[in-house]
Design a protein around this motif. Structure first.
Motif, short mmCIF file in Angstrom:
data_model
loop_
_atom_site.label_atom_id
_atom_site.label_comp_id
_atom_site.label_asym_id
_atom_site.label_seq_id
_atom_site.Cartn_x
_atom_site.Cartn_y
_atom_site.Cartn_z
N ALA A 367 15.07 16.88 -21.52
CA ALA A 367 16.48 17.27 -21.45
C ALA A 367 17.04 17.25 -22.86
CB ALA A 367 17.25 16.31 -20.54
N ASP A 368 18.23 17.82 -23.03
CA ASP A 368 18.82 17.86 -24.36
C ASP A 368 19.17 16.47 -24.89
OD1 ASP A 368 18.62 20.59 -24.64
OD2 ASP A 368 20.62 20.99 -23.83
N MET A 369 19.44 15.54 -23.98
CA MET A 369 19.69 14.16 -24.38
C MET A 369 19.29 13.24 -23.24
SD MET A 369 23.84 13.79 -24.23
CE MET A 369 23.75 12.13 -24.90
N ALA A 370 19.11 11.96 -23.56
CA ALA A 370 18.71 10.99 -22.54
C ALA A 370 19.71 11.00 -21.39
CB ALA A 370 18.61 9.59 -23.15
N GLY A 371 19.21 11.16 -20.17
CA GLY A 371 20.08 11.19 -19.02
C GLY A 371 20.74 12.52 -18.75
N GLY A 372 20.41 13.55 -19.56
CA GLY A 372 21.02 14.86 -19.39
C GLY A 372 20.30 15.70 -18.34
N LYS A 373 20.84 16.90 -18.09
CA LYS A 373 20.22 17.83 -17.13
C LYS A 373 18.88 18.30 -17.68
CE LYS A 373 21.09 22.08 -14.54
NZ LYS A 373 19.74 22.62 -14.77
N VAL A 374 17.86 18.30 -16.83
CA VAL A 374 16.53 18.67 -17.31
C VAL A 374 16.48 20.15 -17.67
CG1 VAL A 374 15.42 16.83 -15.98
CG2 VAL A 374 15.61 19.12 -14.99
N HIS A 375 15.57 20.47 -18.58
CA HIS A 375 15.40 21.87 -19.00
C HIS A 375 14.83 22.72 -17.86
CE1 HIS A 375 15.08 20.04 -23.25
NE2 HIS A 375 16.25 20.65 -23.14
N ASP A 376 15.04 24.02 -17.99
CA ASP A 376 14.55 24.93 -16.94
C ASP A 376 13.07 25.30 -17.13
OD1 ASP A 376 14.71 26.60 -19.10
OD2 ASP A 376 16.22 27.94 -18.25
N PHE A 377 12.42 24.72 -18.14
CA PHE A 377 10.99 24.92 -18.32
C PHE A 377 10.25 23.61 -18.04
CE2 PHE A 377 12.90 24.03 -22.51
CZ PHE A 377 12.19 22.89 -22.91
N SER A 378 8.95 23.70 -17.88
CA SER A 378 8.14 22.50 -17.68
C SER A 378 8.00 21.81 -19.03
CB SER A 378 6.75 22.89 -17.15
OG SER A 378 6.00 21.73 -16.84
N GLY A 379 8.52 20.59 -19.13
CA GLY A 379 8.52 19.91 -20.42
C GLY A 379 8.44 18.41 -20.30
N PHE A 380 8.09 17.75 -21.41
CA PHE A 380 8.09 16.30 -21.46
C PHE A 380 8.60 15.84 -22.81
CE2 PHE A 380 4.01 17.42 -23.30
CZ PHE A 380 3.74 16.44 -24.25
N THR A 381 8.89 14.55 -22.91
CA THR A 381 9.54 14.00 -24.10
C THR A 381 8.75 12.80 -24.63
OG1 THR A 381 11.67 14.58 -23.12
CG2 THR A 381 11.71 13.08 -25.00
N MET A 382 8.57 12.77 -25.95
CA MET A 382 8.09 11.58 -26.63
C MET A 382 9.24 11.05 -27.48
SD MET A 382 4.27 11.84 -28.17
CE MET A 382 3.30 13.26 -27.70
N SER A 383 9.77 9.89 -27.13
CA SER A 383 10.80 9.25 -27.94
C SER A 383 10.14 8.19 -28.81
CB SER A 383 11.86 8.59 -27.06
OG SER A 383 12.59 9.55 -26.34
N VAL A 384 10.39 8.23 -30.10
CA VAL A 384 9.76 7.28 -31.01
C VAL A 384 10.86 6.48 -31.71
CG1 VAL A 384 7.76 8.76 -31.35
CG2 VAL A 384 9.68 8.96 -32.93
#
Length: 533
Positions: A367-384
């Motif tokens: 998503a654009d930010m933590a807790g935001g609406k998920v993207h319309d594509f299949s995606g994942f996030t690595m937060s460092v």
């Protein structure tokens, strides 16, 4: 104004405050009031692990704070969610059960005495926990209020992430709270039967049946009352009415790293010049109140997948949402039961480092930010994030009005080391994403994006996109008797005052190497033990 008397008054029903109030009332000898500014924890989104995305923005249960414009972060005001509900931030957090490193507490002990060494605090971590696994019983508890569960249902994205980390020499680790933190693996979560195990659920559900505990919600404390230099009680407002409570033995301040220093300053305890600026009479000049603010700054790298393998795909279809709901209803499993971040990694990126200095949170959605609406594509996030940043900031008063949000100046990326670490952590995330088997799933890097290649461009991305990972600490830090900047003694009593203690993350001499919920609970357990003895 009515006055009711208690033995102890605990301000703030968060992670530490719930632990303190519950433990102080166990033997039936002490009458305790627990005061919480927010409501009861009745929202169903609190108890569903994936409800984190909803509670992140709910002003009924979230203080919804913002920092000052940070010159090191593109002049942005950064959103700081903080729990305003029974359970505090443990009711709205990402549920990750991390204690930090043994060396963190041994470092505390060098500043504050042997009572804060890892050997000394481990029993409190164990006492607070029911660990639903048979591994490493020497590190885990079996009968505590907080339920901690390994994630048992694996996910192909997390499996690929762990395997790619192993491929570049980072070992697998199935227990970050065991003998060694280093490695990649699935996080343990504060959950039980697919529901959140917050401090309110763990400590208060039984404790509230006791006649010697009163829990007052929707009650905002406006000041601590003193008789000379002894804490006498509190004033609070509820439903437009002002009420005073008297504490025969003392007051425990557990309002968190933001509101604890604010309330001290409102009560005349803090930097004299700061109090004078707002017309507050100075009871005691303590320069350290509101100073030394530390936080974990996260940088979120987003990747698009080349197949429908992420939680985005389920959340973006009605059928997917229905399946998620049924999975939880029938089996108490699936995305609703495990929250957002499932995979973790701790390792060192600094040459010659003898322990991990960065942490990854890997989410099976984006998503654009933590807790935001998920993207319309299949995606994942690595937060460092860097585990032990050197940059420090401040909490200051905006005014003498207790309803006014305090002035938060985190001063992120001020230290040169922090800037170097940000670049190194982002480069490591990219390296893992470009290593098989994860590389075989990644279609493209969405953020930072291919244009950010040199150190300057990566740092620019960090400045313009970095955000809190919700771990503010150290604004009323403890220290030994000769430590002029300390606010509390090693027994957590406020310097120069009687009958006033602090139990929350504000007392940490330095931020821990990991998430802060379990350490906050440990601090509450430790203070209650001290007071009972």
């Amino acid at each position: 104004m009515n006055e009711v008397q208690y033995d102890f008054i605990v301000i703030g029903a968060g992670s530490a405050g719930c632990a303190v109030a519950a433990r102080l009332t166990e033997n039936g000898k002490h009458r305790v009031a627990l005061i919480e500014a927010g409501p009861k924890d009745t929202s169903p989104w609190i108890h569903l692990p994936l409800g984190y995305g909803k509670t992140m923005w709910d002003e009924r249960i979230n203080w919804k704070l913002y920092t000052q414009p940070d010159p090191n972060m593109g002049g942005r005001r950064i959103y700081w969610p903080r729990g305003k509900v029974l359970g505090g931030s443990s009711a709205i957090n990402g549920l990750i059960a991390i204690r930090g490193q043994a060396a963190d507490y041994d470092d505390w002990a060098r500043q504050c005495g042997e009572g804060w060494s890892y050997r000394s605090v481990l029993p409190y971590f164990k006492r607070s926990e029911t660990f639903h696994d048979t591994r490493a019983p020497e590190y885990h508890g079996a009968n505590g209020p907080i339920s901690v569960n390994p994630i048992r249902q694996t996910h192909p994205l997390i499996d690929a992430f762990i395997a790619s980390a192993e491929a570049i020499g980072i070992p697998r680790n199935d227990d970050f709270n065991g003998p060694n933190q280093e490695g990649a693996g699935y996080y343990h979560l504060t959950t039980r039967n697919g529901l959140r195990s917050s401090a309110a659920v763990g400590y208060l559900r039984e404790a509230r049946r006791r006649k010697n505990l009163d829990v007052l919600t929707d009650a905002q404390v406006t000041r601590i009352r003193f008789d000379g230099r002894r804490a006498l009680g509190i004033d609070y407002e509820r439903n437009g009415q002002s009420t005073a409570l008297i504490a025969r033995r003392g007051v425990i301040l557990s309002a968190g790293a933001v509101h604890t220093p604010q309330l001290l300053m409102l009560s005349g305890v803090g930097p004299a010049e700061q109090l004078a600026e707002h017309g507050i009479p100075v009871l005691i000049d303590l320069k350290g109140v509101g100073a030394n603010l530390q936080d974990h700054l996260q940088f979120r790298l987003i990747f698009r997948c080349n197949r429908p393998v992420s939680t985005n795909d389920q959340l973006n279809s009605l059928l997917g949402k229905a399946r998620i709901g049924l999975q939880w209803l029938l089996k108490r499993s699936g995305p609703l039961a495990v929250g957002i971040n499932q995979g973790g990694l701790f390792t060192a990126v600094t040459p010659g480092a003898n322990r991990p200095d960065v942490q990854f949170h890997v989410a099976t959605l984006s998503a654009d930010m933590a807790g935001g609406k998920v993207h319309d594509f299949s995606g994942f996030t690595m937060s460092v994030c860097q585990l032990r940043p050197e940059s420090t900031g401040t909490i200051r008063l905006a005014s003498a009005d207790p309803r006014a949000s305090p002035v938060i100046s985190p001063n992120y990326l001020d230290a040169e080391l922090d800037r170097r670490m940000a670049v190194a952590a982002i480069r490591l995330a990219r390296r893992i994403a470009s290593t098989e088997p994860l590389r075989g799933i990644v279609d493209a890097e969405v953020l930072p994006g291919a244009e950010a290649q040199d150190d300057a461009a990566i740092l620019d991305f960090a400045r313009n996109n970095g955000a809190t990972i919700f771990h503010p600490t150290s604004t009323c830090r403890m220290g030994a008797g000769d430590d002029a900047g300390a606010v509390v003694d090693p027994d957590l009593k406020v310097r120069g005052l009687e009958g006033l203690w602090i139990a929350d993350c504000s007392v940490m001499p330095r931020i821990v190497s990991g998430n802060t919920n379990l350490p906050a609970i440990m601090i509450g357990e430790k203070l209650s033990d001290h007071l009972l003895k």
